[in-house]
Design an enzyme around this catalytic site. Structure first.
Site, PDB file in Angstrom:
ATOM      1  N   GLN A  50      -8.780  -5.721  -8.899  1.00 55.28           N
ATOM      2  CA  GLN A  50      -7.901  -5.341  -9.900  1.00 55.28           C
ATOM      3  C   GLN A  50      -6.703  -6.358  -9.898  1.00 55.28           C
ATOM      4  O   GLN A  50      -6.969  -7.497 -10.640  1.00 55.28           O
ATOM      5  CB  GLN A  50      -7.503  -3.967  -9.806  1.00 55.28           C
ATOM      6  CG  GLN A  50      -8.658  -3.032 -10.417  1.00 55.28           C
ATOM      7  CD  GLN A  50      -8.322  -1.602 -10.867  1.00 55.28           C
ATOM      8  OE1 GLN A  50      -7.053  -1.250 -10.848  1.00 55.28           O
ATOM      9  NE2 GLN A  50      -9.328  -0.724 -10.656  1.00 55.28           N
ATOM     10  N   CYS A  63      -4.637  -0.455  -5.885  1.00 54.63           N
ATOM     11  CA  CYS A  63      -5.149  -0.526  -7.430  1.00 54.63           C
ATOM     12  C   CYS A  63      -6.416   0.085  -7.515  1.00 54.63           C
ATOM     13  O   CYS A  63      -6.422   1.017  -8.781  1.00 54.63           O
ATOM     14  CB  CYS A  63      -5.427  -2.010  -7.850  1.00 54.63           C
ATOM     15  SG  CYS A  63      -3.827  -3.004  -7.948  1.00 54.63           S
ATOM     16  N   THR A 106       0.381  -8.121  19.394  1.00 51.88           N
ATOM     17  CA  THR A 106       0.334  -6.918  18.442  1.00 51.88           C
ATOM     18  C   THR A 106       1.530  -6.145  18.930  1.00 51.88           C
ATOM     19  O   THR A 106       2.157  -4.989  18.202  1.00 51.88           O
ATOM     20  CB  THR A 106      -0.818  -5.779  18.531  1.00 51.88           C
ATOM     21  OG1 THR A 106      -1.049  -5.492  20.020  1.00 51.88           O
ATOM     22  CG2 THR A 106      -2.108  -6.592  17.933  1.00 51.88           C
ATOM     23  N   ASP A 114      -2.613   5.798  22.296  1.00 50.15           N
ATOM     24  CA  ASP A 114      -3.830   6.690  22.377  1.00 50.15           C
ATOM     25  C   ASP A 114      -4.700   6.615  23.743  1.00 50.15           C
ATOM     26  O   ASP A 114      -5.591   7.685  23.957  1.00 50.15           O
ATOM     27  CB  ASP A 114      -4.826   6.175  21.304  1.00 50.15           C
ATOM     28  CG  ASP A 114      -4.162   6.426  19.661  1.00 50.15           C
ATOM     29  OD1 ASP A 114      -4.647   7.505  19.334  1.00 50.15           O
ATOM     30  OD2 ASP A 114      -3.870   5.698  19.140  1.00 50.15           O
ATOM     31  N   SER A 137       1.388   2.925 -20.520  1.00 51.01           N
ATOM     32  CA  SER A 137      -0.014   2.939 -20.815  1.00 51.01           C
ATOM     33  C   SER A 137       0.013   2.440 -22.117  1.00 51.01           C
ATOM     34  O   SER A 137      -1.139   2.723 -22.861  1.00 51.01           O
ATOM     35  CB  SER A 137      -0.690   4.369 -20.698  1.00 51.01           C
ATOM     36  OG  SER A 137      -0.316   4.776 -19.269  1.00 51.01           O
ATOM     37  N   GLN A 142      -9.063   2.156 -13.441  1.00 53.21           N
ATOM     38  CA  GLN A 142      -7.920   2.617 -13.767  1.00 53.21           C
ATOM     39  C   GLN A 142      -7.719   4.182 -13.379  1.00 53.21           C
ATOM     40  O   GLN A 142      -6.835   4.674 -12.611  1.00 53.21           O
ATOM     41  CB  GLN A 142      -7.328   2.245 -15.293  1.00 53.21           C
ATOM     42  CG  GLN A 142      -6.871   0.977 -15.375  1.00 53.21           C
ATOM     43  CD  GLN A 142      -5.914   0.603 -14.672  1.00 53.21           C
ATOM     44  OE1 GLN A 142      -4.694   0.827 -14.808  1.00 53.21           O
ATOM     45  NE2 GLN A 142      -5.877  -0.256 -13.617  1.00 53.21           N
ATOM     46  N   GLU A 182      -1.771   5.607 -16.716  1.00 54.03           N
ATOM     47  CA  GLU A 182      -0.632   6.628 -15.923  1.00 54.03           C
ATOM     48  C   GLU A 182      -1.366   7.950 -15.952  1.00 54.03           C
ATOM     49  O   GLU A 182      -1.224   8.674 -14.913  1.00 54.03           O
ATOM     50  CB  GLU A 182       0.731   6.475 -16.727  1.00 54.03           C
ATOM     51  CG  GLU A 182       1.448   5.297 -16.402  1.00 54.03           C
ATOM     52  CD  GLU A 182       2.626   5.500 -17.335  1.00 54.03           C
ATOM     53  OE1 GLU A 182       3.713   5.549 -16.626  1.00 54.03           O
ATOM     54  OE2 GLU A 182       2.529   5.277 -18.442  1.00 54.03           O
TER      55      GLU A 182
END
Length: 1331
Positions: free
Chosen positions: A116, A154, A262, A360, A1082, A1196, A1263
């Site tokens: 998108q 998106c 890291t 962890d 929108s 969307q 939206e």
């Protein structure tokens, strides 16, 4: 070997091209080198900390020992350039190109509509590409694991996964559960599909880039001695032997060992740590050796976590299960530790030595009796047990500075030994753990008496903690419920956390120590039962606690209406057309703001922000900054030639603070330098002196208490609420708090300001939603006319409302810098800066009183909304207005009153965000409806249904509308979701399961479309037809990933009756289309589509005489003829838009053009012991009229839904008591990832719907669906209610948003959470405030 020798050159390959770097700087990352030095801008900057995956590339290394080539996806933002000796790097540009040949990965993600805004797409492509290089026929688990470290804001991920799914050769598909049709088969009916995978290019591994033979020869030749690289501030030394390494470490004991970067990398980048010398032992072979012994395996400390996992998996296959208990527990932790990109570079030794308290691995390594082989030049080699004595404080161990971990011994398990590891994290994957633990118990043969017990926790103290007292108390006891009870009592006493403990979540973390031990207890019971030592435990006890949450991703359904058979095949309207830039985005060719080439003399701008929430500025000292290398100038408020403030609703916001600051993160000045690194160092050197002002206001409660509001406050009422309360059967009062939400657009705030050099002209290249606002603001700031400022927007890498007001202010500051220096100035915010400065969605505190009847009808409601607006008014007044305008949602409540106030606080100003207050408004209302249902003991969907608008209706502000399509969506969603049958199934599941609960929820929405301020609904367009027949369209809208340009192209294609391939949209520019309105609400397609339609109609009509003269002519012949006939081939178009507005004094008006309707049903499964949750299935039905482009609209819908899921169940913004935002990147702020997508996501566009108010009968969709993510919140609340019922708790209960694992777990009120003593209010200052 000496660190003082001359510097070496670096040799590696990028996309098959040899790169020799003579003087590599140790502080340079691969990402900055690719973008700045090689102009390979397809690799994106998203966060800089390895948390978003936008910078993913593939690194390939030749391994002489096995004569194989290892391909790995890595984060270029973490990988030091100096680490690349002898490596082949492949970027998205090296995978494929639209100019030559696109790769099947690029094609499938693009054509499956998985791109998108496109900013994340190159990273997605590279993660998938690296997987396919290693495994050309992956399964779905491989795909979801590969994509786990890549974030997208998106798409909602579904189309990305679907595109990648086409590479699968699945054995276990849906047919494994029956004889029904396969999910891979095409539907039997003629339902239209979003894409046809038969059109895809086949994957051909023989066509990939070969590994450079030169690098194979280099690797075979072996180490070439110690290598040294010198930079501006740091020196990098890479020894070739263990002996050299030890000598270096003896001489430089404080120099860090760097392997995966890291740990050291983020410290350098985010904390400003400077190491004069860095030692990289990546060529010391002893650190990578794996040696098997009869007792276990020694694994080199330099082995990556991916390599460790591979070694352990091979050993699990080699030995019997009783010997691999520890191996399997470690594998389980490694699967969830970081992303694939992180695991490919992070090392076992680094993980141990960094000694993070929530590690962890350390708890399970310690519990498993692992040991370390340590070496130093002076003391030689020794073995050290990894136990409670090893970890001595926060990130501290007993290792001496000169000592090095060479290898780690992981023992085989013994018969009668049970080893398990558990973790709980804010997000299921790629998130740092909240609490981790490793537990091991040993029994004699045929006995259940505890002989040995080892329990270690992470996340409940400053270091890995041993529950030694608990273990001692349990040794010698039989493993039974009494022992469990004793263990819980001792654990509570042994592991304590004060309310102000770092990390917060104290009650939750303490409860996890008990519930995770309970899980271990059940695991042990199951093991003893399998050995025949104990009898069968109740099946529910074991199964419901230990059965993992479901994780199998199913293919969903995207249901839309096909176009009429009579529609021309050339007419693209109504068809699922691929995003017009998808292929460019997938190949890395799409140009974003920061991808624009550097100009000669260009400067970089870094902002200096306040560190106090409310204070006077007593001094600003920039002298030290100006003396640093590369720093050119500093811009302050005094340098602004024009207006120094922006005005809104009668309030002023300073561009740069001059005398006083009112929040942490307020911009004070800006430093200009020749590079980004120099500008950042200069900004860090600026010294601001403050005089703190008393009592900063941070929370809504504090603001209400002190009457700190932005005026006006708003009131909206219909009926007589006070009288109505006296005539109802029930009255209930409640409250709810909703947290804010960070936009987290993938492309941070970016801009480039270029002085033209004459007559005060400036060109602005900005990632923004409202170019005209930016143009006008810059003109006012510089005191020049707007016609001297042109603003250009090619595309925006996500915005969601966050690139309007603050973008404009930052652009003004950047323009002042360019004006002052007369040089081009670029400003690109770091992720943390962006999150700190730009604000977020408004948090809301609401109280409500509701009156209702026995049959569920709501007669009266009185709601008070308070938003946390922050330190400036921004758009907060408009937000509270929209909150009140939507507070009825889909319900006809005859007596309804709403009041809303924007609270003025000392936090960064909150701003527009997709939905603009509507999600908060409706969340409060739906929570109220939910409470009504719980009071009456009825299903919530029945209460919703009985209160819905029916027939021609009036809203509470007297706007007429017809809810017919709303009711159709409701009925269709119930049917598509099989609501009745699934409610029964959920009830049965919950009855049979004690520790896992399912919840189901159905939520509707009625969303008003268009701007309430009528003047904002206008739009203009400019269409040129060139002599060759090609068409250039310009319009007022900005492409942000919502597919606006794609839809506009479809409109022009229909109106001009030509193929879309002849139409091009270059950019949005104030030079071509002036006086634009924001791309928001929108309404982008509604307004701009009509403007383009108007221009094209004009042009087509002009061509009518030509077409009549030559009806069989081609388009090109008509255009050439028109040119010779002197017919204008350029036209403007204009759309006036609807005249809308609201009279707040009369409390009536027509603020919206029409409504978009939708209904969503979601089902979740909740682990009551940890709060972990999985969305099992979601069905969405939306009325969007006649879709112009179903693929864009469904994209969307899915993207908005997942963003809403994040808002209501995952994303949490936390502030310290001093007003500092604690979450400054993806490692602390968790947006939804691939693991959060509903396992089955079905989207249905309501058929046979028409909308006379918008172009081609379509509807705005950007939206509305975001709020439907709340269906997950209410499904979680439904599951929590089922858990509470098991504890004898019924009726309404509070659950604030987001429903994080912490809140869900504590609300379940299990016996373990109830054991945790509640802290006394006000006893200690908390670590975070609830804003």
């Amino acid at each position: 070997m000496s660190a003082g020798r001359a510097a070496d050159a670096l040799c590696f390959f990028v996309n098959g091209r040899k790169v020799t770097e003579e003087r590599p700087d140790p502080e340079t990352t691969l990402l900055s080198f690719l973008r700045d030095n090689m102009r390979l801008t397809g690799t994106k900057y998203g966060c800089g900390g390895g948390g978003c995956g936008a910078c993913t590339v593939m690194v390939s290394r030749y391994q002489p020992a096995t004569k194989t080539i290892l391909h790995q996806a890595v984060n270029a933002c973490l990988l030091p350039l100096c680490q690349l000796q002898g490596v082949a790097v492949t970027t998205v540009e090296g995978v494929g190109s639209t100019k030559t040949r696109i790769h099947p990965v690029q094609e499938r993600i693009a054509k499956a509509h998985g791109s998108q805004c496109g900013f994340c797409t190159p990273g997605m492509v590279m993660s998938m590409y690296a997987l396919l290089r290693n495994k050309p026929q992956p399964n779905m688990d491989d795909i979801t694991e590969a994509l786990a470290g890549n974030l997208c804001r998106c798409t909602g991920y579904r189309p990305i996964v679907d595109g990648c799914r086409t590479f699968c050769q699945e054995v276990n598909c849906c047919q494994a559960n029956g004889d029904g049709p396969c999910c891979a088969d095409k539907p039997q009916h003629d339902a239209p599909q979003l894409f046809d995978q038969d059109d895809f290019l086949p994957l051909d591994p023989t066509q990939e880039l070969i590994f450079p033979p030169e690098l194979i020869l280099m690797a075979e030749a072996g180490s070439q001695g110690t290598r040294t690289f010198r930079g501006e501030r740091m020196t990098w030394v890479s020894p070739a032997s263990l002996e050299d390494l030890l000598q270096l470490k003896t001489r430089h004991p404080q120099a860090p060992l760097l392997m995966g970067n890291t740990n050291t990398g983020p410290d350098i980048k985010f904390k400003g740590v400077v190491h004069p010398l860095i030692i990289s032992p990546s060529r010391v072979k002893e650190l990578f050796e794996v040696t098997q012994t009869p007792q276990g395996v020694w694994v080199g400390a330099g082995s990556s976590l991916s390599a460790v996992k591979s070694v352990l998996e091979k050993l699990v296959a080699q030995f019997s299960s009783e010997k691999t208990e520890l191996f399997r527990a470690l594998i389980q932790q490694l699967r969830n530790l970081g992303s694939q990109q992180i695991r490919n570079v992070a090392t076992l030794g680094g993980n141990i030595a960094s000694a993070y308290p929530n590690s962890d691995l350390n708890p399970i390594l310690a519990a498993g009796n692992c040991k370390l082989s340590i070496i130093s030049a002076n003391a030689g080699r020794r073995e050290l047990p990894l136990n409670q004595d090893f970890f001595i404080g926060f990130r501290k161990t007993i290792l001496k500075p000169e000592e090095i971990i060479v290898s780690v011994f992981i023992p085989l398990s013994r018969k009668g030994e049970v080893v398990r590891a558990f973790r709980q994290a804010p997000r299921k994957e790629s998130a740092l753990a909240t609490v981790t633990c490793g537990m091991r118990v040993f029994f004699g043969e045929g006995s259940r008496l505890v002989q040995e017990l080892s329990v270690y926790y992470g996340g409940v103290g400053p270091a890995t903690v041993s529950a030694a007292k608990t273990c001692t108390a349990l040794v010698g006891r039989p493993w039974d419920d009494e022992t469990l009870s004793r263990a819980c009592d001792v654990l509570l006493e042994e592991l304590t956390l004060p309310p102000s403990a770092p990390g917060g979540k104290v009650e939750f973390r303490r409860s996890l120590t008990l519930s995770l031990f309970f899980k271990f207890h059940l695991e042990v019971v199951r093991s003893l039962r399998d050995l025949g030592v104990v009898g069968a435990e109740p099946v529910d006890q074991v199964c419901s606690a230990l059965t993992p949450l479901p994780r199998q991703v199913e293919a969903g359904l995207q249901d839309f209406q096909s176009v009429s058979e009579s529609q021309s095949a050339q007419d693209p309207v109504g068809r699922p057309v691929m995003h017009r830039s998808a292929l460019s985005q997938a190949t890395g060719e799409a140009v974003y703001c920061d991808d624009l080439p550097r100009t000669e003399g260009e400067l970089f701008l870094a902002l200096v922000t306040s560190t106090r929430p409310h204070a006077k500025i007593t001094a600003l000292d920039v002298s030290e900054a100006l003396q640093l290398p590369g720093v050119v100038d500093v811009v302050t408020s005094k340098d602004i030639p024009g207006k120094k403030v922006r005005r809104s609703f009668g309030y002023e916001e300073e561009l740069l603070a001059e005398e006083e600051v009112s929040c942490v993160g307020q911009m004070v000045c800006a430093v200009l330098a020749d590079t980004k690194a120099h500008a950042k160092r200069g900004a860090a050197a600026v010294r601001i002196s403050y005089q703190d002002l008393p009592d900063p206001v941070l929370t809504i409660e504090e603001a209400v208490e002190r009457s700190s509001f932005f005026e006006p406050r708003r009131l909206l009422e219909r009926g007589n609420v006070t009288e109505a309360f006296s005539a109802v059967d029930h009255v209930y009062e409640g409250r709810i708090h909703l947290g804010g939400q960070e936009h987290f657009y993938m492309e941070t705030q970016s801009m480039l300001v270029v002085p033209v050099g004459e007559e005060s002209e400036l060109r602005l290249y900005v990632s923004c939603q409202w170019p005209t606002l930016t143009q006008e603001a810059v003109a006012e700031t510089l005191a020049i006319p707007s016609n001297r400022v042109s603003c250009h927007v090619k595309r925006v890498g996500g915005a969601f409302g966050g690139k309007v007001t603050k973008t404009t202010i930052i652009a003004c500051i950047t323009a002042v810098a360019a004006w002052k220096t007369e040089r081009a100035v670029r400003c690109v915010l770091e992720r943390g800066e962006d999150m700190l400065i730009t604000g977020a969605r408004h948090p809301v505190l609401a109280t409500y009183k509701v009156g209702f009847m026995d049959d569920g009808r709501i007669v009266a409601a009185d709601i008070q909304y308070y938003t946390n607006a922050g330190n400036t008014v921004d758009e907060s007044i408009l937000v509270i207005e929209k909150i009140l305008l939507h507070m009825d949602n889909t319900y006809d409540i005859p007596h309804l009153r709403g009041r809303a106030a924007a609270c003025r606080t000392n936090l960064p100003s909150n701003t527009a965000f997709r939905g603009f207050g509507v999600p908060q408004s409706l969340m409060v209302l739906e929570n109220m409806v939910n409470d009504v249902a719980m009071v009456l003991g009825r299903p919530a969907h029945e209460i919703r249904e009985v209160n819905m608008y029916r027939g021609p209706s009036l809203t509470h502000y007297k706007m007429e509308f017809d809810p017919e399509n709303l009711l159709r969506c409701w009925d269709e969603c119930k049917a598509k979701a099989e609501l009745s049958a699934r409610r029964r199934a959920v009830a049965q599941f919950n009855q049979q399961s004690r520790w896992k609960k399912r919840g189901l929820s159905v939520i509707p929405i009625k969303y008003g479309i268009a701007f309430g301020e009528g003047f904002l609904n206008q739009a203009a367009a400019l269409v040129h037809i060139y002599k060759d027949g090609s068409v250039l369209v310009s319009h007022a809208g900005v492409e942000m990933g919502q597919g606006l340009h794609t839809k506009i192209q479809q409109v022009a294609s229909r109106e001009l009756r030509i193929p879309s391939s002849k139409i091009y949209i270059s950019e949005t520019s104030t030079s071509t289309v002036p006086n634009t309105c924001p791309s928001a609400a929108s309404f982008g397609t509604d307004a701009n589509g009509m403007a383009v339609k108007n221009a094209c109609e004009t042009l087509y009509k002009r061509l009518e005489p030509i077409r009549k003269q030559n009806p069989k002519g081609s388009w090109e012949s008509w255009i050439m003829a028109a040119f010779f006939e002197k017919i204008s081939l350029s036209a403007t178009g204009f759309h006036r838009g609807p005249d809308l507005g609201m009279d707040w004094d009369k409390m009536e008006g027509r603020p919206y053009h029409y409504f978009t309707y939708g209904v969503c049903c979601s089902e979740v499964e909740l682990d009551c012991l940890t709060g972990d949750c999985r969305t099992v299935r979601t069905d969405i039905v939306v009325d969007i009229g006649r879709s112009i482009n179903p693929s864009v609209d469904i994209g969307q819908i899915e993207g908005a839904f997942l963003q809403g899921l994040g808002l209501f169940s995952l994303e949490e913004l936390t502030f310290s008591p001093s007003g500092f935002l604690c979450a400054l990147g993806p490692s602390q702020y968790h947006i939804p990832a691939v693991c959060d997508v509903p396992l089955r996501l079905n989207v249905h566009l309501l058929p046979d719907s028409h909308n006379p108010h918008a172009i081609y009968s379509s509807k705005g969709i950007g939206e509305p669906v975001l709020f439907l993510g709340s269906s997950v919140f209410f499904a979680i609340k439904d599951a929590v209610a089922a858990a509470r019922a098991d504890s004898g708790l019924v009726g309404p209960f509070p659950l604030d948003s987001p429903a994080t694992p912490e809140r869900a777990c504590l609300s379940c009120a299990t016996p373990f959470t109830q054991k945790i003593p509640a802290g006394k209010p006000g006893s200690l200052k908390p670590r975070a405030v609830n804003i």
